[in-house]
Design a protein around this motif. Structure first.
Motif, PDB file in Angstrom:
ATOM      1  N   PRO A   1     -14.741  76.038 -41.097  1.00 39.87           N
ATOM      2  CA  PRO A   1     -14.614  76.481 -42.489  1.00 39.87           C
ATOM      3  C   PRO A   1     -15.959  76.425 -43.203  1.00 39.87           C
ATOM      4  N   SER A   2     -16.222  77.418 -44.033  1.00 37.28           N
ATOM      5  CA  SER A   2     -17.551  77.545 -44.636  1.00 37.28           C
ATOM      6  C   SER A   2     -17.935  76.336 -45.484  1.00 37.28           C
ATOM      7  N   GLN A   3     -16.969  75.710 -46.141  1.00 34.96           N
ATOM      8  CA  GLN A   3     -17.310  74.575 -47.000  1.00 34.96           C
ATOM      9  C   GLN A   3     -17.595  73.300 -46.206  1.00 34.96           C
ATOM     10  N   THR A   4     -17.351  73.311 -44.895  1.00 35.17           N
ATOM     11  CA  THR A   4     -17.710  72.167 -44.048  1.00 35.17           C
ATOM     12  C   THR A   4     -18.929  72.468 -43.189  1.00 35.17           C
ATOM     13  N   ALA A   5     -19.517  73.645 -43.371  1.00 35.03           N
ATOM     14  CA  ALA A   5     -20.625  74.062 -42.508  1.00 35.03           C
ATOM     15  C   ALA A   5     -21.788  73.088 -42.563  1.00 35.03           C
ATOM     16  N   ARG A   6     -22.184  72.686 -43.762  1.00 38.27           N
ATOM     17  CA  ARG A   6     -23.348  71.813 -43.890  1.00 38.27           C
ATOM     18  C   ARG A   6     -23.121  70.472 -43.181  1.00 38.27           C
ATOM     19  N   ALA A   7     -21.945  69.877 -43.368  1.00 39.05           N
ATOM     20  CA  ALA A   7     -21.651  68.598 -42.717  1.00 39.05           C
ATOM     21  C   ALA A   7     -21.646  68.749 -41.201  1.00 39.05           C
ATOM     22  N   ASN A   8     -21.052  69.832 -40.706  1.00 37.39           N
ATOM     23  CA  ASN A   8     -21.032  70.057 -39.258  1.00 37.39           C
ATOM     24  C   ASN A   8     -22.439  70.281 -38.717  1.00 37.39           C
ATOM     25  N   LEU A   9     -23.250  71.028 -39.431  1.00 34.61           N
ATOM     26  CA  LEU A   9     -24.608  71.317 -38.973  1.00 34.61           C
ATOM     27  C   LEU A   9     -25.497  70.088 -38.993  1.00 34.61           C
ATOM     28  N   THR A  10     -25.254  69.189 -39.922  1.00 37.43           N
ATOM     29  CA  THR A  10     -26.042  67.957 -39.970  1.00 37.43           C
ATOM     30  C   THR A  10     -25.895  67.181 -38.668  1.00 37.43           C
ATOM     31  N   THR A  11     -24.684  67.192 -38.117  1.00 38.51           N
ATOM     32  CA  THR A  11     -24.425  66.522 -36.836  1.00 38.51           C
ATOM     33  C   THR A  11     -24.942  67.351 -35.670  1.00 38.51           C
ATOM     34  N   LEU A  12     -24.767  68.671 -35.776  1.00 42.84           N
ATOM     35  CA  LEU A  12     -25.068  69.550 -34.650  1.00 42.84           C
ATOM     36  C   LEU A  12     -26.555  69.839 -34.486  1.00 42.84           C
ATOM     37  N   ALA A  13     -27.301  69.934 -35.571  1.00 41.80           N
ATOM     38  CA  ALA A  13     -28.695  70.388 -35.522  1.00 41.80           C
ATOM     39  C   ALA A  13     -29.553  69.661 -34.484  1.00 41.80           C
ATOM     40  N   PRO A  14     -29.483  68.315 -34.393  1.00 44.41           N
ATOM     41  CA  PRO A  14     -30.328  67.639 -33.401  1.00 44.41           C
ATOM     42  C   PRO A  14     -29.944  67.952 -31.956  1.00 44.41           C
ATOM     43  N   LEU A  15     -28.769  68.525 -31.743  1.00 42.64           N
ATOM     44  CA  LEU A  15     -28.268  68.785 -30.391  1.00 42.64           C
ATOM     45  C   LEU A  15     -28.558  70.197 -29.919  1.00 42.64           C
TER      46      LEU A  15
END
Length: 336
Positions: free
Chosen positions: A83-97
């Motif tokens: 969901p678009s409103q959870t994108a930032r939270a998900n990306l914060t976890t995903l970005a380093p991976l």
């Protein structure tokens, strides 16, 4: 021999699962990253995701995991369908991976609350990626029809045309025909605003209004989207294509559209809380209507249909009152 393209799909809802099927049918190795172990187990043992796409059988080349690092490792494309409103939270976890050269592909259709950022902007801001490593897939893509392998077309957008062509090849199948576009702004706006117009058309349907009303809302909704797009530097031709008119018509016409169905329930007299309770998946327009209106105001664009939807959904305005206010607006030339 060229190794197969590897794709990681984060989000196992109906569209994420259906797009995983498309990628696999196009010859990619696909890993679905699920939040719940039981979903991953079902994908791996039965090749199904019955909670979101009942009846659909996934290709054997689609596997699932609950480990984000495992899913993201060595991926040529990392696809986000959360969901678009959870994108930032998900990306914060995903970005380093993320793999060093992976292209992050957004299937999300929304505008972030507060920042009024499009999803590609949220990706760039959170994962610190340049534009050539961010792409968008959009268009008239109702998940259940695609899972049934019914013919559909889509747009793959990236500011780097070579990257867009790579993604096009990675998801091109006999039933799924992607076109390339470099107008990321226009493609994302078309996908986000059509959800709001889909809510409006659904509300009208729920009120028992006819096809004249529906045709008017679709047409004026497209004008609203185009005005905003022009103010933001989008190509006006984008809005007459798959990412604009195509997606808008599908969303406003189909009972498979979550936003249309959500709006229909509101138009029938259900409260927001009651409608949310019977809605199993995210209707992006419910939250994004506020951020789309915010975006319009930031650019000085009049968006009366969006404003009407916000009034009904978030301010508790009765649909009949909101309709009367919309119809009583001052007359003006059509091309304004």
């Amino acid at each position: 021999m060229t190794p197969p393209v590897k794709a990681a799909v984060f989000g196992t809802g109906s569209w994420g699962t259906a797009f995983a099927m498309v990628l696999a049918d196009a010859g990619c190795e696909v890993v679905l990253c699920a939040r719940r172990q039981e979903v991953a187990d079902e994908v791996n043992t039965s090749h199904t995701n019955s909670g979101y796409l009942p009846g659909a059988v996934l290709p054997a080349s689609v596997r699932a995991t609950t480990d984000p690092a495992e899913a993201a490792a060595d991926a040529d494309f990392t696809v986000l369908t959360v969901p678009s409103q959870t994108a930032r939270a998900n990306l914060t976890t995903l970005a380093p991976l993320l793999a060093p050269d992976t292209v992050v592909v957004s299937l999300m259709k929304g505008v972030e609350l507060g920042s009024a950022m499009r999803m590609s902007e949220v990706i760039a801001d959170t994962a610190k990626l340049p534009p050539e490593r961010i792409a968008v897939v959009t268009g008239p893509n109702l998940a259940r029809e695609i899972a049934a392998r019914q013919p559909a077309a889509a747009v793959v957008a990236c500011t780097d045309e070579d990257v867009a062509r790579r993604l096009q090849a990675a998801c091109h199948t006999p039933y799924f025909r992607p076109y390339t576009n470099t107008d990321v702004v226009g493609c994302e706006l078309g996908g986000a605003v059509k959800n709001v117009i889909g809510l409006a058309v659904g509300i009208a349907d729920g009120m028992g209004l006819g096809d004249n009303t529906k045709g008017s809302l679709i047409t004026r909704g497209l004008a609203e989207t185009t005005r905003l797009g022009l103010a933001m530097g989008a190509d006006p031709m984008t809005f007459s294509g798959l990412a604009g008119l195509g997606d808008l018509v599908a969303t406003c016409s189909s009972p498979l559209s979550r936003n249309h169905t959500f709006g229909t329930n509101l138009g029938k007299g259900m409260t927001l809380e009651e409608t949310i309770a019977v809605t199993k998946q995210t209707a992006e327009g419910v939250k994004s209507c506020e951020s789309v209106l915010d975006l319009g105001r930031r650019h000085g664009i009049d968006m009366p249909i969006t404003e009407t939807v916000v009034g009904i959904v978030h301010d508790g305005k009765p649909p009949l009152v909101a309709l009367e206010e919309l119809m009583s607006r001052s007359a003006k030339p059509e091309r304004r």
